[in-house]
Write a protein that holds these residues in place. Structure first.
Motif, PDB file in Angstrom:
ATOM      1  N   ILE A 335       0.858  -1.185   0.000  1.00  0.00           N
ATOM      2  CA  ILE A 335       0.000   0.000   0.000  1.00  0.00           C
ATOM      3  C   ILE A 335       0.891   1.231   0.000  1.00  0.00           C
ATOM      4  O   ILE A 335       1.828   1.327   0.794  1.00  0.00           O
ATOM      5  CB  ILE A 335      -0.925   0.013   1.235  1.00  0.00           C
ATOM      6  CG1 ILE A 335      -1.825  -1.228   1.242  1.00  0.00           C
ATOM      7  CG2 ILE A 335      -1.754   1.287   1.279  1.00  0.00           C
ATOM      8  CD1 ILE A 335      -2.662  -1.363   2.506  1.00  0.00           C
ATOM      9  N   ASN A 336       0.605   2.168  -0.880  1.00  0.00           N
ATOM     10  CA  ASN A 336       1.395   3.395  -0.975  1.00  0.00           C
ATOM     11  C   ASN A 336       0.986   4.398   0.093  1.00  0.00           C
ATOM     12  O   ASN A 336      -0.204   4.656   0.285  1.00  0.00           O
ATOM     13  CB  ASN A 336       1.226   4.029  -2.354  1.00  0.00           C
ATOM     14  CG  ASN A 336       1.852   3.202  -3.450  1.00  0.00           C
ATOM     15  OD1 ASN A 336       3.066   3.133  -3.570  1.00  0.00           O
ATOM     16  ND2 ASN A 336       1.009   2.547  -4.240  1.00  0.00           N
ATOM     17  N   LEU A 337       1.991   4.979   0.755  1.00  0.00           N
ATOM     18  CA  LEU A 337       1.750   6.008   1.759  1.00  0.00           C
ATOM     19  C   LEU A 337       2.646   7.201   1.474  1.00  0.00           C
ATOM     20  O   LEU A 337       3.825   7.042   1.158  1.00  0.00           O
ATOM     21  CB  LEU A 337       2.048   5.476   3.170  1.00  0.00           C
ATOM     22  CG  LEU A 337       1.185   4.314   3.684  1.00  0.00           C
ATOM     23  CD1 LEU A 337       1.691   3.871   5.062  1.00  0.00           C
ATOM     24  CD2 LEU A 337      -0.281   4.687   3.749  1.00  0.00           C
ATOM     25  N   SER A 338       2.084   8.383   1.610  1.00  0.00           N
ATOM     26  CA  SER A 338       2.880   9.597   1.484  1.00  0.00           C
ATOM     27  C   SER A 338       3.457   9.971   2.849  1.00  0.00           C
ATOM     28  O   SER A 338       3.054   9.422   3.886  1.00  0.00           O
ATOM     29  CB  SER A 338       2.022  10.748   0.956  1.00  0.00           C
ATOM     30  OG  SER A 338       1.041  11.117   1.915  1.00  0.00           O
ATOM     31  N   TYR A 339       4.380  10.907   2.845  1.00  0.00           N
ATOM     32  CA  TYR A 339       4.954  11.393   4.105  1.00  0.00           C
ATOM     33  C   TYR A 339       3.855  11.980   4.994  1.00  0.00           C
ATOM     34  O   TYR A 339       3.850  11.787   6.213  1.00  0.00           O
ATOM     35  CB  TYR A 339       6.023  12.426   3.797  1.00  0.00           C
ATOM     36  CG  TYR A 339       6.626  13.094   5.011  1.00  0.00           C
ATOM     37  CD1 TYR A 339       7.238  12.344   6.022  1.00  0.00           C
ATOM     38  CD2 TYR A 339       6.587  14.482   5.156  1.00  0.00           C
ATOM     39  CE1 TYR A 339       7.787  12.952   7.134  1.00  0.00           C
ATOM     40  CE2 TYR A 339       7.133  15.106   6.255  1.00  0.00           C
ATOM     41  CZ  TYR A 339       7.738  14.335   7.247  1.00  0.00           C
ATOM     42  OH  TYR A 339       8.283  14.951   8.355  1.00  0.00           O
ATOM     43  N   ALA A 340       2.887  12.669   4.361  1.00  0.00           N
ATOM     44  CA  ALA A 340       1.776  13.248   5.138  1.00  0.00           C
ATOM     45  C   ALA A 340       0.940  12.151   5.791  1.00  0.00           C
ATOM     46  O   ALA A 340       0.463  12.323   6.928  1.00  0.00           O
ATOM     47  CB  ALA A 340       0.908  14.114   4.227  1.00  0.00           C
ATOM     48  N   ASP A 341       0.759  11.020   5.100  1.00  0.00           N
ATOM     49  CA  ASP A 341       0.000   9.905   5.687  1.00  0.00           C
ATOM     50  C   ASP A 341       0.672   9.386   6.954  1.00  0.00           C
ATOM     51  O   ASP A 341       0.008   9.038   7.932  1.00  0.00           O
ATOM     52  CB  ASP A 341      -0.125   8.757   4.680  1.00  0.00           C
ATOM     53  CG  ASP A 341      -1.026   9.098   3.512  1.00  0.00           C
ATOM     54  OD1 ASP A 341      -1.968   9.886   3.700  1.00  0.00           O
ATOM     55  OD2 ASP A 341      -0.787   8.582   2.406  1.00  0.00           O
ATOM     56  N   LEU A 342       2.001   9.322   6.942  1.00  0.00           N
ATOM     57  CA  LEU A 342       2.741   8.784   8.085  1.00  0.00           C
ATOM     58  C   LEU A 342       2.595   9.665   9.322  1.00  0.00           C
ATOM     59  O   LEU A 342       2.786   9.192  10.451  1.00  0.00           O
ATOM     60  CB  LEU A 342       4.222   8.640   7.736  1.00  0.00           C
ATOM     61  CG  LEU A 342       4.554   7.788   6.499  1.00  0.00           C
ATOM     62  CD1 LEU A 342       6.048   7.743   6.273  1.00  0.00           C
ATOM     63  CD2 LEU A 342       3.998   6.385   6.628  1.00  0.00           C
ATOM     64  N   LEU A 343       2.282  10.951   9.099  1.00  0.00           N
ATOM     65  CA  LEU A 343       2.148  11.883  10.218  1.00  0.00           C
ATOM     66  C   LEU A 343       0.694  12.090  10.629  1.00  0.00           C
ATOM     67  O   LEU A 343       0.430  12.819  11.591  1.00  0.00           O
ATOM     68  CB  LEU A 343       2.764  13.236   9.840  1.00  0.00           C
ATOM     69  CG  LEU A 343       4.230  13.225   9.377  1.00  0.00           C
ATOM     70  CD1 LEU A 343       4.719  14.653   9.140  1.00  0.00           C
ATOM     71  CD2 LEU A 343       5.117  12.524  10.377  1.00  0.00           C
ATOM     72  N   ASP A 344      -0.236  11.456   9.902  1.00  0.00           N
ATOM     73  CA  ASP A 344      -1.656  11.637  10.173  1.00  0.00           C
ATOM     74  C   ASP A 344      -2.090  10.619  11.222  1.00  0.00           C
ATOM     75  O   ASP A 344      -2.113   9.410  10.972  1.00  0.00           O
ATOM     76  CB  ASP A 344      -2.452  11.453   8.880  1.00  0.00           C
ATOM     77  CG  ASP A 344      -3.904  11.880   9.020  1.00  0.00           C
ATOM     78  OD1 ASP A 344      -4.568  11.415   9.967  1.00  0.00           O
ATOM     79  OD2 ASP A 344      -4.366  12.680   8.189  1.00  0.00           O
ATOM     80  N   ASP A 345      -2.470  11.083  12.400  1.00  0.00           N
ATOM     81  CA  ASP A 345      -2.843  10.175  13.496  1.00  0.00           C
ATOM     82  C   ASP A 345      -4.019   9.284  13.127  1.00  0.00           C
ATOM     83  O   ASP A 345      -4.060   8.102  13.506  1.00  0.00           O
ATOM     84  CB  ASP A 345      -3.181  10.990  14.755  1.00  0.00           C
ATOM     85  CG  ASP A 345      -1.966  11.685  15.331  1.00  0.00           C
ATOM     86  OD1 ASP A 345      -0.842  11.227  15.057  1.00  0.00           O
ATOM     87  OD2 ASP A 345      -2.135  12.696  16.043  1.00  0.00           O
ATOM     88  N   ASP A 346      -4.978   9.827  12.389  1.00  0.00           N
ATOM     89  CA  ASP A 346      -6.159   9.052  12.023  1.00  0.00           C
ATOM     90  C   ASP A 346      -5.784   7.909  11.077  1.00  0.00           C
ATOM     91  O   ASP A 346      -6.265   6.780  11.225  1.00  0.00           O
ATOM     92  CB  ASP A 346      -7.187   9.967  11.359  1.00  0.00           C
ATOM     93  CG  ASP A 346      -8.491   9.250  11.067  1.00  0.00           C
ATOM     94  OD1 ASP A 346      -9.154   8.813  12.021  1.00  0.00           O
ATOM     95  OD2 ASP A 346      -8.830   9.112   9.876  1.00  0.00           O
ATOM     96  N   VAL A 347      -4.920   8.182  10.097  1.00  0.00           N
ATOM     97  CA  VAL A 347      -4.475   7.147   9.158  1.00  0.00           C
ATOM     98  C   VAL A 347      -3.674   6.074   9.885  1.00  0.00           C
ATOM     99  O   VAL A 347      -3.891   4.866   9.699  1.00  0.00           O
ATOM    100  CB  VAL A 347      -3.643   7.773   8.020  1.00  0.00           C
ATOM    101  CG1 VAL A 347      -2.986   6.676   7.166  1.00  0.00           C
ATOM    102  CG2 VAL A 347      -4.508   8.672   7.144  1.00  0.00           C
ATOM    103  N   VAL A 348      -2.730   6.491  10.727  1.00  0.00           N
ATOM    104  CA  VAL A 348      -1.894   5.530  11.455  1.00  0.00           C
ATOM    105  C   VAL A 348      -2.749   4.654  12.373  1.00  0.00           C
ATOM    106  O   VAL A 348      -2.550   3.424  12.441  1.00  0.00           O
ATOM    107  CB  VAL A 348      -0.802   6.274  12.257  1.00  0.00           C
ATOM    108  CG1 VAL A 348      -0.035   5.302  13.158  1.00  0.00           C
ATOM    109  CG2 VAL A 348       0.151   7.002  11.310  1.00  0.00           C
ATOM    110  N   GLU A 349      -3.710   5.258  13.052  1.00  0.00           N
ATOM    111  CA  GLU A 349      -4.575   4.485  13.946  1.00  0.00           C
ATOM    112  C   GLU A 349      -5.378   3.451  13.164  1.00  0.00           C
ATOM    113  O   GLU A 349      -5.539   2.297  13.601  1.00  0.00           O
ATOM    114  CB  GLU A 349      -5.521   5.434  14.693  1.00  0.00           C
ATOM    115  CG  GLU A 349      -6.431   4.709  15.683  1.00  0.00           C
ATOM    116  CD  GLU A 349      -7.373   5.656  16.401  1.00  0.00           C
ATOM    117  OE1 GLU A 349      -8.192   5.173  17.215  1.00  0.00           O
ATOM    118  OE2 GLU A 349      -7.307   6.882  16.145  1.00  0.00           O
ATOM    119  N   ASN A 350      -5.878   3.844  11.987  1.00  0.00           N
ATOM    120  CA  ASN A 350      -6.638   2.917  11.152  1.00  0.00           C
ATOM    121  C   ASN A 350      -5.770   1.741  10.704  1.00  0.00           C
ATOM    122  O   ASN A 350      -6.203   0.575  10.726  1.00  0.00           O
ATOM    123  CB  ASN A 350      -7.192   3.660   9.938  1.00  0.00           C
ATOM    124  CG  ASN A 350      -8.127   2.804   9.102  1.00  0.00           C
ATOM    125  OD1 ASN A 350      -8.895   2.002   9.615  1.00  0.00           O
ATOM    126  ND2 ASN A 350      -8.049   2.963   7.787  1.00  0.00           N
TER     127      ASN A 350
END
Length: 493
Positions: A335-350
């Motif tokens: 799954i592709n993740l951007s740098y912004a995704d890695l810093l997004d608490d909601d994305v990381v929690e999911n």
């Protein structure tokens, strides 16, 4: 006249009555008065010349130096071609109807690998070849070659038709595309991409003068050519800022509609294990389905999604759907993740919730885009540490497109690198691309990192990939993205 061997100067004049009066003056008496005056004049002349000559020399040297400076201001010092300043002046000429912007492919990589001296040699050689080919293939156009900063060149002139410009580009590609340049016993291969714009007086936009308009439009066409993996692209009005603005509004509406109606979905592209020959992995690629059930590539809507701040929603959708698809399949999936995704608490929690509930973390790969600027490695390492606790692996995508990539490998505990397609697609015919790829593979293997070759589009490229001992292959030759993984390709347990 002479009287008694003495010379006289006769001076005479006539009266209104017709009489002539004259007087004879001895020449030696005249000379006794004039000779000193002549000497004085000669001395004054010599003194004046003696004073003015150095002044003139100084002025001439200053003028010559000024002319050299003016020439330098309008000439590229490396290639001797006219530079961007001269181009902007020449574009104001109403006879200039077209412009071809030329960008050398992968020049930065070659310059970094072989050094600036070889890079300069390549630019000089390419400039000479452009001039030679322009003289041979002028095709009715009065044109001139310019060099812009970096690895870009321009051909501007009076093209009689669009066909004459495209014919010139085709001839240039045939003549010097793949040109081999040797430097320090190393062979450098030169490929290039062109963006062209042809406009006649009736087509010119009055609100945008040619000096800005043509160069800007050629740059837009060049960018489009790279996006479409073409050798060149002609500018058309659909690429104009106004048209792009209209398209952005359209795709924003389409994206919101797709989100509401669950038309954002993953497509899966197979990845081949070059040792076993089996498909063992799939990359999950985002797609949008429109009203006509046409599949829309992410290039159409991802930029819009970013501007509308819908990145989080799209990433979470992809994570949800990909985990659901592969929960009952034995494949590994990325799954592709951007740098912004890695810093997004909601994305990381999911992501962590899915890993905890699915128990398939050992088959999950998270791809981080190499082109994304990573400003805080500690924050990224926090994410990597968290997902690796579930057995996940980390891949760097588009490896080879930037300069911070080796730092990513050393600092992010990377498991896999995916070599960018711009290198892989030409390794069967480009010695420079093959050499860069070989260096990346050797470096990665020494670190215990697996390597995936992207953009494997034909058998010749795949043979080179195998010869370089690249672990995995991905591309249209291996398989196209599809809505479901190919179940017939399930690897042996």
């Amino acid at each position: 006249m002479s009287v008694n061997q003495r010379d006289y100067e006769l001076i005479y004049a006539s009266t209104p009555g017709g009489m002539v009066y004259g007087v004879g003056i001895p020449q030696d008496e005249i000379d006794s008065v004039l000779v000193p005056l002549r000497m004085t004049n000669w001395i004054a002349l010599l003194v004046t010349a003696f004073v003015l000559l150095p002044v003139c020399i100084i002025l001439l040297r200053s003028i010559y130096k000024l002319m050299l400076e003016l020439r330098t201001a309008y000439t590229d010092s490396l290639t001797g071609l006219a530079n961007r300043t001269q181009l902007l002046i020449d574009l104001n000429n109403p006879t200039t109807t077209g412009l071809i912007l030329i960008n050398i492919d992968r020049f930065k990589e070659s310059n970094s690998l072989f050094g600036q001296e070889c890079g300069d040699h390549l630019l000089r050689t390419f400039a000479r070849q452009l001039q030679v080919q322009l003289e041979i293939n002028i095709a009715g156009a009065r044109a001139k070659v310019y060099r812009l900063p970096g690895d870009e060149f321009v051909i501007a002139g009076n093209f009689q038709s669009v066909e004459s410009a495209t014919r010139l580009i085709d001839n240039l590609q045939n003549a010097i595309g793949g040109l081999s340049v040797f430097c320090n016993d190393q062979e450098l291969s030169v490929d290039f991409t062109c963006g062209a714009v042809i406009e006649f007086d009736d087509d010119r936009e009055l609100s945008m003068p040619p000096r800005d308009g043509l160069l800007t439009k050629a740059a837009v066409a060049l960018k489009e050519a790279r996006k479409r993996s073409r050798n060149y692209q002609l500018y058309d009005e659909s690429q104009s800022p106004e048209r792009i603005y209209e398209q952005n509004i359209y795709w924003a509406k389409q994206l919101r509609y797709a989100l509401i109606n669950d038309r954002i979905c993953p497509y899966f592209q197979p990845i081949r294990d070059n040792q076993s020959g089996a498909i063992t992995k799939y990359e999950c690629l985002i797609r949008m389905i429109d009203d006509h059930k046409e599949v829309i590539s992410p290039g159409r809507f991802l930029d819009i999604a970013h501007r509308l701040r819908l990145d989080r929603q799209l990433t979470n959708l992809m994570v949800d759907k990909c985990f659901k698809v592969f929960a009952s399949l034995p494949y590994e999936f990325s799954i592709n993740l951007s740098y912004a995704d890695l810093l997004d608490d909601d994305v990381v929690e999911n992501i962590l919730n899915h890993l905890a509930s699915s128990q398939i973390g050992s088959r999950v790969i998270f791809e981080i885009l190499e082109s994304d600027g990573i400003e805080n490695y500690e924050e990224v390492l926090t994410f990597i540490t968290a997902v690796k606790a579930y057995g996940c692996r980390i891949a760097i995508d588009d490896f080879g497109t930037g300069y911070s990539n080796f730092e990513h490998l050393l600092r992010l505990n990377v498991d896999i690198i995916k070599i960018d397609g711009s290198l892989i697609k030409s390794i069967d015919r480009d010695p420079s691309a093959r050499m860069v790829t070989e260096g990346i593979v050797d470096f990665a293997h020494r670190l215990g990192i697996s390597v995936v070759a992207e953009f494997v589009h034909n058998q010749q490229v795949q043979l080179q990939v195998e010869k370089l001992k690249i672990d995995f292959s991905q591309g249209y030759f291996i398989g196209v993205p599809d809505a479901t993984p190919e179940l017939g390709q399930i690897p042996a347990a």
